[in-house]
Design an enzyme around this catalytic site. Structure first.
Site, mmCIF file in Angstrom:
data_model
loop_
_atom_site.group_PDB
_atom_site.id
_atom_site.type_symbol
_atom_site.label_atom_id
_atom_site.label_comp_id
_atom_site.label_asym_id
_atom_site.label_seq_id
_atom_site.Cartn_x
_atom_site.Cartn_y
_atom_site.Cartn_z
ATOM 1 N N ASP A 36 0.820 -1.219 0.000
ATOM 2 C CA ASP A 36 0.000 0.000 0.000
ATOM 3 C C ASP A 36 0.851 1.266 0.000
ATOM 4 O O ASP A 36 0.317 2.364 0.043
ATOM 5 C CB ASP A 36 -0.928 0.017 1.221
ATOM 6 C CG ASP A 36 -2.264 -0.634 0.898
ATOM 7 O OD1 ASP A 36 -2.420 -1.101 -0.236
ATOM 8 O OD2 ASP A 36 -3.144 -0.677 1.776
ATOM 9 N N ASP A 337 -6.152 37.371 -34.351
ATOM 10 C CA ASP A 337 -5.873 35.946 -34.324
ATOM 11 C C ASP A 337 -6.929 35.181 -33.538
ATOM 12 O O ASP A 337 -7.296 34.069 -33.885
ATOM 13 C CB ASP A 337 -4.518 35.756 -33.641
ATOM 14 C CG ASP A 337 -3.726 34.653 -34.314
ATOM 15 O OD1 ASP A 337 -4.147 34.242 -35.408
ATOM 16 O OD2 ASP A 337 -2.724 34.231 -33.742
ATOM 17 N N GLY A 472 -5.663 29.208 -36.975
ATOM 18 C CA GLY A 472 -6.742 29.797 -37.758
ATOM 19 C C GLY A 472 -6.658 29.579 -39.249
ATOM 20 O O GLY A 472 -7.563 29.005 -39.864
ATOM 21 N N MET A 473 -5.548 29.981 -39.826
ATOM 22 C CA MET A 473 -5.421 29.919 -41.276
ATOM 23 C C MET A 473 -5.378 28.466 -41.747
ATOM 24 O O MET A 473 -5.997 28.091 -42.722
ATOM 25 C CB MET A 473 -4.125 30.640 -41.668
ATOM 26 C CG MET A 473 -4.191 31.468 -42.918
ATOM 27 S SD MET A 473 -5.784 32.230 -43.152
ATOM 28 C CE MET A 473 -5.583 32.661 -44.849
#
Lengths: 556, 443
Positions: A36, A337, A472-473
């Protein structure tokens, strides 16, 4: 009985051990069976800890089952006391000891007579509380033990009148409660908090439990107020200190720009209250009392020192400056952006602190849509609901990861912010995931500076969110041109390699079966090596024998 | 306390010395065996009946595996189960029916834990009844931390499974026996990856010995037939209960051999099996020699270096014997449990190896005490300490090179060609140290 594959929060004794081993020179002894003690493995591996984890086990075996622990626990405590000379030994019950129902408190009483250190029995019930609740409770228990003992001492040595004058540090100071081992980015957060408080010209009185000594705990009350950065651990201690020692506390997590400014304004308010009313009186009283000894200069200094803290404009301009120039997050949200993130659907899941803060950041600071916010801290569900009310479409309170998985599958978010479990769910569903909360893996103990709190934290979070989405692009281009144009290259490569070898060599069924047993990611390499070996040795059919011979030759 | 620090003179012994300490050592809980057994037995489902503590251990110890929809789960006991407010039988039936519906396995293995022991849940009693009701075999193994350490978990499962193997029909057997004694069948026991199993079968096939079956087999439905006249041989040192069950309950004959770990062990293992079947082994010596030659570069690197086994997985004696043959010096063999009867041949082999290599026989410390061991390590400053993950980083920080012992359990280390794998594990930390030797960081 419950069919379970995975759990968000560990068993109670984990929390106790995390608190105990965060203190300096505190040793925990678990009353548990062999095996344990994997807490030691977690701490040594995840935190890359250089020291031996101060946790040992008083092992429960067949003999203990038959006759009880008898002298064993006491002996183990006194032995550890001699070997390590700790300040405090914390006897930690586990699930096993809680059903054995031995009188552990009796062992503690006996052991404390025979040892130099203090001995406490951790007061947690395995079947009623989880890791986080236990950690909260244990921290409070230790703090209470040392403060109450100090009070008793004071009562004995001094007149009761003196108790009314709470000793405070001269300069405003705080305690930070709840920074501890195996916590999610706790070390970095602590550094960031210290920086922020230094900017506000506030001293750090104590940080507990990480790195502090139990003997310092009596000084906790010298701080002006307390900060509880995470709801899960430290709140009980803060409540105790407020109730018994009239110390106000802040439980706003300074995560995200808005919460950080709220946090700072609350500091201002607390200081204002303390200085202008209560505290100021006490200081003057004290000075009146001891006018003979203390110089009058002090009184002048007093006004001079504290006037700065009462200047509201100071806080306002600080927040403004930090938001505009130190944290890039506010500007980032406005930059073009970030427009692409607008309205993207996300799911947030984690402990109450991080999930609530993250939900607010995503909606109010980045303009995303949180379709579902959830937490596994069932014991704190009401607080969580109240916090995220109005910031998300629905709330999920569960500690069952399949429910979270089903929810994510159904909602199909563009990104997930969750624990390591959600990261894996995301992998399966091909949804990106940023990890914002424990439970965590080793990669969530980064070497570099990665706070989630304060102004630097806002930068980290902004990066995390932004990097989780496709840029994004790229996103647009992928949409227009139907995905990445890499498939054909890969497949033609595969064909080439296949035809080149398949023409020359045959594989026996047995060998082919063996080959298929090799894990996919190395199969190609193994196949190539075997075929090369066969070609070199002029075999045209690959049998088991050749396979094994090839393996040996590669080894040699 | 007197035994805490060994004086170096203690090491110079030419007899096997067994000592026993306090048993205060770090090891994995035996329930960890589900992680490799569920992968080995492809049509099984392992249900661990325990608490959150057990579940958290499996989740953390087995890391990423949990996410691959594993064929194991926890039956997590709640307060109402402990206080017997709920009926165990009904609860288990509910969960097992759910498992049957979701996965439809050929066998469900119940792993009893410390908690089921303490509350005396009668798993062995409930299993046959439930088995009849739901129509799936249920095997019960008590792999708990009260009685066992780490790899012994596999031992408890295999020993339970041995009782489920079909009985060899004696009539046909007698006929064959009269005709040809050599045709007595051989069953190997111990769970190893399939590729390694194939390799070992292949080695025996070369000597003209066919393997009638494996315990465990790849599928539960293909368990080997056992009975009188079946020879059995173990491939791992921690399988003493299974061996006992095979001998006493299934009347099999045990071939006591060193274990096929390292080329020396593999050769001794094959030779012993051959001797039982009255076969003169062919080409083994050259084969062993060739393997040693292929390892020469690594051997040069480790010769004369010292090792200390803290002990946690019962592979220690076999590994120490191999490393001594490689030219290393072993200071101490810590081991959780030492079955001197089951490991008799291996121990004898160790003695012989030490004699041949002209090194003192290391002390064997059963149930070691990690605290005392660390004191001895400080004193002896061995070149390599083979230890659990709880101690590895702290020892490294004190300038002691370590190797995690768990890796030996999860790597392919059996047979001739896998000797390289063992050496890789042993040399990697030493090589790393060598590569960084100009990069000074202080202890």
């Amino acid at each position: 009985m419950k069919l379970a594959y995975w759990m968000y929060a560990g068993p109670a004794h984990m929390g106790t051990l995390r608190v105990a081993s965060s203190f300096k020179n505190v040793h925990a002894i678990m009353h548990a069976p062999l095996g344990d003690d994997y807490f030691n493995v977690m701490r040594s591996m995840l935190e890359r800890e250089r020291d031996f984890t101060p946790v040992t086990t008083s092992i429960v075996d067949r003999h203990v089952l038959a006759q009880g622990s008898q002298e064993k626990v006491v002996e183990n405590i006194t032995r550890k006391d001699k070997e390590e000379n700790p300040d405090l030994i914390l006897l930690t019950p586990t699930c096993t000891s809680s059903i054995l129902q031995e009188d552990l408190q009796n062992f503690v009483n006996r052991a404390s007579l025979e040892s130099n250190c203090d001995v406490i029995l951790a007061d947690v019930n395995h079947y009623r509380v989880n890791e986080l609740q236990a950690a909260d409770r244990t921290l409070e228990q230790i703090v209470r033990f040392y403060i109450e003992r100090e009070n008793k001492k004071k009562m004995e040595h001094q007149s009761i009148d003196m108790e009314q004058i709470i000793e405070k540090t001269e300069k405003p100071s705080v305690n930070i409660l709840g920074i501890f081992t195996l916590g999610f980015h706790n070390q970095h957060d602590c550094r960031e908090l210290k920086r922020l408080l230094a900017d506000l010209n506030i001293d750090i009185n104590l940080v507990i439990p990480e790195g502090s000594s139990v003997h310092e705990l009596k000084n906790l009350t010298k701080a002006w107020f307390n900060i509880v950065p995470y709801r899960e651990v430290g709140l009980m201690t803060a409540n105790f200190l407020e109730k018994e020692h009239q110390m106000p506390f802040i439980s706003i997590t300074p995560m995200g720009i808005q919460q950080t400014s709220q946090f700072i304004f609350q500091i201002q308010q607390i200081l204002e209250n303390l200085i202008s009313s209560n505290f100021k009186n006490k200081f003057e009283n004290k000075q009146n009392l001891s006018e003979t000894s203390s110089s009058k200069k002090n009184q002048k200094d007093f006004k001079f020192i504290y006037e700065d803290y009462l200047n509201k404009n100071f806080y306002k301009s600080y927040v403004q400056k930090q938001t505009q120039f130190i944290s890039q997050a506010a500007w980032f949200s406005r930059s073009i952006d970030c427009q692409n993130l607008t309205g993207k659907k996300t799911v947030v899941f984690g402990d109450a602190t991080h999930a609530a803060a993250m939900t607010k950041i995503l909606t109010t600071e980045m303009g995303l849509q949180v379709v579902c916010a959830g937490t596994y801290c069932k014991h704190d569900a009401d607080w969580f609901r109240e916090q995220v009310l109005g910031y998300c479409d629905q709330v999920l309170i569960t500690d069952d990861h399949t429910k979270v998985s089903d929810m994510i599958t159904r909602l199909e978010p563009a990104a997930i912010f969750g624990t390591q479990m959600e990261r894996h769910i995301g992998k399966r569903l091909e949804i990106p995931c940023g990890v914002i909360s424990a439970p965590v893996h080793i990669q969530n103990f980064p070497l570099s500076y990665r706070p989630f709190l304060g102004y630097e934290g806002t930068n980290q979070i902004a990066d995390l969110v932004y990097n989780s989405f496709t840029l994004g692009m790229e996103d647009h281009l992928l949409e227009i041109f139907n995905g990445h144009d890499t498939k054909q290259i890969n497949s033609s490569l595969n064909e080439n390699t296949n035809t080149s070898s398949d023409n020359k060599l045959q594989w026996s069924d047995e060998a082919l079966k063996q080959l298929s047993g090799i894990p996919g990611f190395v199969r190609g390499k193994v196949k190539r090596n075997i075929e090369n070996f066969a070609l070199e040795n002029n075999h045209s059919i690959i049998t088991m024998e050749i396979m094994l011979a090839a393996k040996e030759s590669v080894n040699a | 306390m007197s035994q805490s620090i060994s004086s170096p003179s203690n090491l110079e012994s030419n007899k096997l010395v067994f000592e026993c300490e306090t048993g205060n050592y770090h090891t994995f809980c035996p329930i960890s065996c589900v992680s490799w057994l569920y992968q080995k037995i492809e049509d099984s489902f392992f249900l661990v009946i325990g608490t959150k503590t057990c579940g958290y251990f499996l989740q953390n110890a087995l890391g990423v595996m949990i996410f691959a929809e594993p064929r194991y789960a926890m039956a997590e006991l709640e307060e109402s189960d402990i206080s017997a407010q709920l009926n165990d039988y009904k609860e288990l039936k509910r969960l097992c029916l759910q498992i049957k519906q979701d996965r439809n396995p050929s066998v469900i293995v119940w792993i009893g834990t410390c908690t089921t022991e303490i509350i005396k849940m009668d798993l062995e009693g409930m299993a046959p009844r439930l088995e009849r009701e739901i129509g799936i075999p249920i095997v019960v193994a008590r792999a708990n931390g009260l009685d066992y350490a780490f790899t012994q978990g596999e031992d408890t499962v295999l020993s339970a499974m041995a009782q489920r193997c079909p009985e060899k029909s004696t009539k046909n057997n007698d006929l064959i026996n009269e005709e040809k004694k050599q045709n007595d069948s051989l069953v190997l026991f111990g769970s190893i990856p399939n590729t390694v199993a194939t390799e070992l079968s292949f080695e025996l096939n070369r000597q003209g010995i066919d393997i009638a079956g494996w315990l465990p087999s790849q599928h539960y439905v293909n368990l080997p037939t056992l009975g009188k006249g079946v020879y059995v041989c173990g491939i791992n040192p921690f399988l003493s209960r299974t061996a006992t069950t095979l001998m006493r309950r299934r009347k099999c004959q045990l071939i006591g051999a060193p274990f096929p770990i390292g080329p020396d062990g593999t050769r001794a293992w094959i030779e012993k099996i051959c001797s039982v079947f009255n076969i003169t082994p062919q080409g083994l010596e050259e084969r062993e020699q060739k393997i040693w030659e292929s390892l020469e570069k690594d051997l040069q690197f480790i010769r004369g270096k010292s090792v200390f086994f803290m002990g946690d997985n019962l592979l220690e004696v076999s590994l120490a014997r191999f490393l001594i043959r490689c030219g290393m010096i072993v200071y101490e063999i810590g081991i959780p449990y030492m079955d001197r009867r089951f490991q008799a041949s291996e121990l004898e082999f160790l003695e012989k190896t030490c004699f041949e290599m002209n090194v003192p026989i290391p002390r064997i410390i059963e149930k070691p005490d990690n605290y005392y061991q660390i004191q001895r390590i400080r004193e002896l400053q061995p070149d390599l300490v083979i230890t659990g993950m709880a101690h590895a980083n702290p020892l490294e920080a004190r300038g002691i090179t370590t190797k995690w012992s768990v890796e030996f359990t999860f790597s392919q280390i059996h047979g001739f060609s896998n000797a390289r794998q063992i050496l890789d594990l042993v040399t990697r930390p030493l090589k790393r140290q060598k590569n960084l030797k100009n990069f000074h960081f202080t202890k």
